[in-house]
Write an enzyme that holds these catalytic residues in place. Structure first.
Site, short mmCIF file in Angstrom:
data_model
loop_
_atom_site.label_atom_id
_atom_site.label_comp_id
_atom_site.label_asym_id
_atom_site.label_seq_id
_atom_site.Cartn_x
_atom_site.Cartn_y
_atom_site.Cartn_z
N TYR A 152 -28.40 -6.95 -1.72
CA TYR A 152 -26.98 -6.60 -1.57
C TYR A 152 -26.54 -6.79 -0.12
O TYR A 152 -25.50 -7.39 0.16
CB TYR A 152 -26.78 -5.14 -2.02
CG TYR A 152 -25.35 -4.66 -1.94
CD1 TYR A 152 -24.41 -5.05 -2.90
CD2 TYR A 152 -24.93 -3.80 -0.93
CE1 TYR A 152 -23.10 -4.60 -2.84
CE2 TYR A 152 -23.62 -3.34 -0.87
CZ TYR A 152 -22.70 -3.74 -1.82
OH TYR A 152 -21.40 -3.30 -1.76
N ALA A 193 -26.33 -10.40 0.80
CA ALA A 193 -25.13 -11.02 0.23
C ALA A 193 -23.89 -10.63 1.04
O ALA A 193 -23.04 -11.47 1.37
CB ALA A 193 -24.96 -10.59 -1.22
N LYS A 194 -23.79 -9.35 1.40
CA LYS A 194 -22.60 -8.89 2.13
C LYS A 194 -22.58 -9.45 3.56
O LYS A 194 -21.52 -9.79 4.09
CB LYS A 194 -22.53 -7.37 2.14
CG LYS A 194 -22.26 -6.75 0.77
CD LYS A 194 -20.96 -7.26 0.15
CE LYS A 194 -20.53 -6.46 -1.07
NZ LYS A 194 -19.35 -7.06 -1.73
N1 LIG Z 1 -17.96 1.52 -4.12
C1 LIG Z 1 -18.48 1.38 -2.89
O1 LIG Z 1 -19.02 2.33 -2.28
C2 LIG Z 1 -18.40 0.04 -2.19
C3 LIG Z 1 -18.70 0.01 -0.82
C4 LIG Z 1 -18.64 -1.21 -0.15
C5 LIG Z 1 -18.28 -2.35 -0.84
N2 LIG Z 1 -18.01 -2.29 -2.15
C6 LIG Z 1 -17.66 -3.55 -2.81
O2 LIG Z 1 -16.37 -3.44 -3.39
C7 LIG Z 1 -16.29 -4.27 -4.55
C8 LIG Z 1 -15.79 -3.47 -5.72
O3 LIG Z 1 -16.63 -2.35 -5.91
P1 LIG Z 1 -16.26 -1.13 -6.87
O4 LIG Z 1 -16.81 0.08 -6.22
O5 LIG Z 1 -14.84 -1.17 -7.27
O6 LIG Z 1 -17.21 -1.49 -8.12
P2 LIG Z 1 -16.99 -1.29 -9.69
O7 LIG Z 1 -18.35 -1.41 -10.28
O8 LIG Z 1 -16.20 -0.07 -9.99
O9 LIG Z 1 -16.10 -2.57 -10.10
C9 LIG Z 1 -16.61 -3.86 -9.99
C10 LIG Z 1 -15.89 -4.76 -10.99
O10 LIG Z 1 -16.40 -6.10 -10.82
C11 LIG Z 1 -16.61 -6.65 -12.10
N3 LIG Z 1 -17.62 -7.71 -12.04
C12 LIG Z 1 -18.96 -7.57 -11.86
N4 LIG Z 1 -19.56 -8.76 -11.89
C13 LIG Z 1 -18.59 -9.69 -12.10
C14 LIG Z 1 -18.59 -11.09 -12.23
N5 LIG Z 1 -19.74 -11.79 -12.17
N6 LIG Z 1 -17.41 -11.73 -12.43
C15 LIG Z 1 -16.25 -11.03 -12.51
N7 LIG Z 1 -16.19 -9.68 -12.39
C16 LIG Z 1 -17.35 -9.02 -12.19
C17 LIG Z 1 -17.07 -5.47 -12.96
O11 LIG Z 1 -16.95 -5.75 -14.34
C18 LIG Z 1 -16.17 -4.36 -12.44
O12 LIG Z 1 -14.95 -4.29 -13.16
C19 LIG Z 1 -17.71 -4.86 -4.72
O13 LIG Z 1 -17.75 -6.14 -4.14
C20 LIG Z 1 -18.58 -3.90 -3.96
O14 LIG Z 1 -19.76 -4.54 -3.49
C21 LIG Z 1 -18.05 -1.12 -2.85
#
Ligand SMILES: NC(=O)c1ccc[n+]([C@@H]2O[C@H](COP(=O)([O-])OP(=O)(O)OC[C@H]3O[C@@H](n4cnc5c(N)ncnc54)[C@H](O)[C@@H]3O)[C@@H](O)[C@H]2O)c1
Length: 274
Positions: free
Chosen positions: A181, A184-185
């Site tokens: 992860y 990737a980030k």
């Molecule tokens: N929640 C956190 O603490 C956090 C922190 C830093 C970064 N992020 C990043 O923010 C973004 C959103 O996270 P979130 O917390 O809303 O997650 P989440 O799991 O609530 O939502 C992610 C969404 O992405 C969709 N998804 C997954 N794989 C996919 C694909 N191959 N094609 C299309 N859609 C796909 C899922 O179906 C889901 O609806 C991500 O990139 C995550 O890495 C999240």
């Protein structure tokens, strides 16, 4: 408010969580919003909830992404904002592995707080399969590349556009048990800076958001470890989805017309240098 009036935006992974919140705020600010997610019905439901349209595609599938952007071009004839938000935590389909990871984190923290020795190890990297590694890079890094490339085929002839890539504090700080992860980030941050330099001559801006810990389905498996995370965060809490959505509105709007190649990090003070 109408900070995004007249703009058409596609947000990947927008059926829930951060992506859905971005879609909702974009709509309120006057943008046309296209919700992307994996499942067509789920994406359509989310789009209906915020008054947008939907296009399902797996962002890690190059052909599916190309077909999605062909559809954007034929339906809308333009694209002003792409938000590369879709993401996975790697344990979303494996509750046992998620619980094991959480329990090891808790046990290790307990050992550390009681003065050690540390006898519990996280060991996620030695246990990861090739498939785990490729899937993580596929969704985040390939997905960001595939969507950006196809979006540019619409934005370049327009001579305008804005790409927002979802990074993470993990891309800079690292995180035990999350090597794929974090790789990737970190890759997404490098991609952001490189692409920003490449397309600035086309009047296209490319920026990243690096959220801290946000309360969504993505982090729900952390359960009681969230208390530890909140305690380590100067603001004393995890973020909510709007903490990220407002940053996205700002970066997508003309208020940031002099910003490109930047990383904005709403993280409650958890990490103070991006
Ligand atoms: N929640 C956190 O603490 C956090 C922190 C830093 C970064 N992020 C990043 O923010 C973004 C959103 O996270 P979130 O917390 O809303 O997650 P989440 O799991 O609530 O939502 C992610 C969404 O992405 C969709 N998804 C997954 N794989 C996919 C694909 N191959 N094609 C299309 N859609 C796909 C899922 O179906 C889901 O609806 C991500 O990139 C995550 O890495 C999240």
């Amino acid at each position: 408010m109408a900070r995004l009036e007249g703009k058409t935006a596609l947000i990947t992974g927008a059926a829930r969580g951060i992506g859905l919140a971005i879609g909702r705020r974009f709509r309120e600010e006057g943008a046309e919003v296209i919700v992307n997610d994996l499942d067509p019905e789920v994406a359509a439901k989310a789009a209906a909830e915020i008054g947008g349209t939907s296009l399902a595609a797996d962002v890690s599938d190059s052909a599916a992404v190309t077909a999605m952007f062909d559809e954007v071009a034929s339906r809308h004839g333009r694209l002003d904002v792409l938000v590369n938000n879709a993401g996975i935590n790697g344990v979303e389909n494996d509750p046992e592995r998620a619980a094991d990871f959480r329990n090891r984190m808790l046990a290790q923290a307990t050992e550390a707080m009681s003065g050690g020795p540390i006898t519990t190890h996280i060991d996620s990297t030695v246990d990861a399969t090739d498939e785990d590694w490729h899937r993580m890079l596929g969704v985040h890094l390939d997905g960001t590349f595939f969507c950006s490339r196809e979006a540019l085929k619409i934005m370049n002839p327009q001579g305008s556009g804005c790409i927002l890539n979802m990074g993470s504090i993990m891309g800079t700080a690292g995180g035990a048990g999350a090597a794929a992860y974090c790789a990737a980030k970190a890759g997404i941050l490098g991609f952001t800076r490189s692409l920003a330099r490449e397309v600035v001559s086309r009047n296209i801006r490319v920026n990243a958001i690096a959220p801290g810990w946000i309360d969504t389905d993505f982090t729900s498996f952390l359960d009681e470890t969230k208390m530890m995370i909140a305690a380590q965060t100067p603001m004393g809490r995890l973020g909510d989805v709007d903490d990220i959505a407002w940053a996205a509105v700002y970066l997508a709007s003309d208020e940031t017309k002099f910003m490109t190649g930047q990383v904005l990090s709403p993280n409650g003070g958890w990490h103070m240098s991006q």
